[in-house]
Scaffold this motif. Sequence first.
Motif, PDB file in Angstrom:
ATOM      1  N   SER A 199      -2.883   0.541  -3.803  1.00 60.55           N
ATOM      2  CA  SER A 199      -2.576  -0.672  -3.549  1.00 60.55           C
ATOM      3  C   SER A 199      -2.009  -1.226  -4.834  1.00 60.55           C
ATOM      4  N   THR A 231      -8.169   3.059  -3.494  1.00 56.06           N
ATOM      5  CA  THR A 231      -9.276   2.698  -2.315  1.00 56.06           C
ATOM      6  C   THR A 231      -9.710   3.802  -1.551  1.00 56.06           C
ATOM      7  N   ASP A 251      -3.981   0.708  -7.780  1.00 56.28           N
ATOM      8  CA  ASP A 251      -5.303   0.907  -7.461  1.00 56.28           C
ATOM      9  C   ASP A 251      -5.653   1.841  -6.435  1.00 56.28           C
ATOM     10  N   ARG A 294       0.758  -0.968   0.053  1.00 55.51           N
ATOM     11  CA  ARG A 294       0.048   0.116   0.022  1.00 55.51           C
ATOM     12  C   ARG A 294       0.863   1.140  -0.089  1.00 55.51           C
TER      13      ARG A 294
END
Length: 301
Positions: free
Chosen positions: A123, A116, A114, A74
């Motif tokens: 991530s 979130t 990506d 992350r």
Amino acid sequence: MRDLYIKSAAFYILIICLFLTSCTKEKTDYEAERGNTVEENPEFKEVSSSVSSGYNIRIEALGGVLYRGYNDIRVKINKQQTNEPVEVSSAGFRPIQTDAHGVKISCPHQSVLDYTLDGRYFSGYSVFINTSSETTTWSLEINFKIGDQNFSAIQNVTVKPQTNKNLNMTTFTGKDNEQYIIALISPRKPNVSENKLVAGIYKLDAAQLSYTTVNGYVLQLDPRMPEPSMGNHSSPNNKDLVQQADGLYQGVVNYTMTGNWTLNFILVNQNGRVIAGTEVPRDFTPGVEGRKSELYIDILF
């Protein structure tokens, strides 16, 4: 004739008892070898952080440690002064290994991360091909965009040996002379049952010194317990690994007991050609160590 039958029956009963005794002993040894219990749901913790152009950039991984093999990663980007999240339109990263001669190479990874919204983080994943050492170092090159401006930062990170053997990986040269990696991803903590088996399969792009995902192959699976006391036995209801929409390969492995298992593989390309791996004997051989495929990964749970 009756005496001969009784003697034969007694002999086989003795063999079965010895086999069961060996299994029990080995299971106890496995518990000792396994050491600490594998953490089933570890939390993401900070691996490293840096400040660049007024922004805090944090790298997080499960348990706060990066391991050789597959890692979920992350990236959090906040304002330096207030530590509040910032509107980042896109982010990506690239792991870089540098050897003693200054040669740099990347590893399998998700280059575009990506986002979130709930956790306000980006991530992705990385499959580190080596551990950090005096002659091998790793860094993460982070790129992100805020408005019309592009930013970048580089963070040094440490990659440690994988302690969870269920997440082992292997590198090999296929019959096509290409360099491949198979990295186990799941299960982190198997059960004595049918388990979803997930792996990443990647191929080296020698010209770019990076890796790409292998598409459309099949990873044939034959799990066995090769220890002499286990007789090279396998298990029913296993399923070969085939590629899913996320690019990873998924199948089923049925572990019928705890202990040392070998995942014997045969990698077959989209044209049905065997790229690597060999079939293993299917005989039950108590007292004899089982043969392994030319392509395999050992696990322990």
